[in-house]
Design an enzyme around this catalytic site. Structure first.
Site, PDB file in Angstrom:
ATOM      1  N   SER A  21      26.125  -7.438  27.119  1.00 54.73           N
ATOM      2  CA  SER A  21      25.429  -8.726  27.010  1.00 54.73           C
ATOM      3  C   SER A  21      26.247  -9.660  26.123  1.00 54.73           C
ATOM      4  CB  SER A  21      24.016  -8.510  26.473  1.00 54.73           C
ATOM      5  OG  SER A  21      23.239  -9.670  26.645  1.00 54.73           O
ATOM      6  N   ASN A  22      25.653 -10.673  25.585  1.00 54.38           N
ATOM      7  CA  ASN A  22      26.381 -11.638  24.745  1.00 54.38           C
ATOM      8  C   ASN A  22      25.458 -12.211  23.686  1.00 54.38           C
ATOM      9  OD1 ASN A  22      25.128 -14.211  25.798  1.00 54.38           O
ATOM     10  ND2 ASN A  22      25.863 -13.290  27.699  1.00 54.38           N
TER      11      ASN A  22
END
Ligand code: C5P
Length: 214
Positions: A21-22
């Protein structure tokens, strides 16, 4: 008007307990969705996982992966007049999701990744969207040039760009400063809370929508 807003990060599963993810918090997108609703519009917020409360008066469609966000947008964009893509969509996803939790063994582990669909980039070509299309550009260098290239490549009417290498703004922060990149001009909105900025952005997007449809 009917407005679509995408927001938050996507999660791309590696195995049953891990994902890629980020750092997107989703704050800018949620504030924009709230500001459109406050201005009396019907808003659908398609969002990846965030820690935020759904804004009052906004329809909410939670998603997980880039593929599920793509499917949700494909399903709903046809009835929208304006679409604002603030989501931080993963560019790559694991080729295969391991059915069981990956075990620690070798010193190195290689994951094979494949490209995800560019949801904003195909909004015109795949979904036939002909409303006002607004994208975001989080850049670490050449802000205006990169945003302008994105504007053309993705068929946007406006790209809202911010420099994510600057401390204290953008990702995970409550503040931001942005550049508005239109086909024929560029404007700068100085540092403000994401809440205040969202109201300015919604004003700018509504003016743009009206000016291009007169
Ligand atoms: O190409 P880049 O990821 O920098 O473009 C950012 C813009 O494109 C954002 O508006 C983001 O929401 C959108 N995007 C998307 N689908 C992707 C990648 C980016 O909608 N797979």
């Amino acid at each position: 008007m009917n407005i679509l807003v995408t927001a938050g990060p996507t999660r791309e599963p590696i195995d049953p307990v891990r994902f890629i993810s980020n750092r997107s918090s989703g704050k800018m997108g949620y504030e924009i969705a709230a500001a459109f609703a406050h201005a009396g519009h019907a808003v659908l917020l398609v969002s990846g996982h965030t820690a935020l409360d759904v804004p009052d008066g906004v329809d909410f469609l939670p998603v997980d992966t880039a593929a599920s966000m793509h499917e949700a947008v494909a399903h709903h964009i046809g009835r929208m007049q304006i679409a604002v893509f603030t989501a931080a969509v993963a560019d790559y996803t694991p080729l295969a999701v391991a059915p069981e939790k990956l075990k620690k063994s070798a010193d190195t582990l290689t994951l094979e990744l494949v490209k995800t669909p560019d949801i904003l980039g195909t909004a015109r070509s795949s979904f036939g969207f002909d409303g006002t299309l607004v994208g975001f550009a989080a850049e670490t260098e050449n802000l205006e040039a990169n945003a302008r290239a994105k504007l053309t490549r993705k068929g946007c009417d406006l790209v809202i760009a911010n420099d994510v290498s600057k401390p204290g703004i953008g990702f995970d922060s409550n503040h931001n400063e942005v550049m508005l990149v239109y086909p024929e001009r560029t404007e700068f909105l100085p540092l403000a809370s994401k809440h205040d900025l969202a109201h300015q952005l919604v004003q700018a997007i509504l003016e743009l929508h009206l000016s291009t449809r007169m």
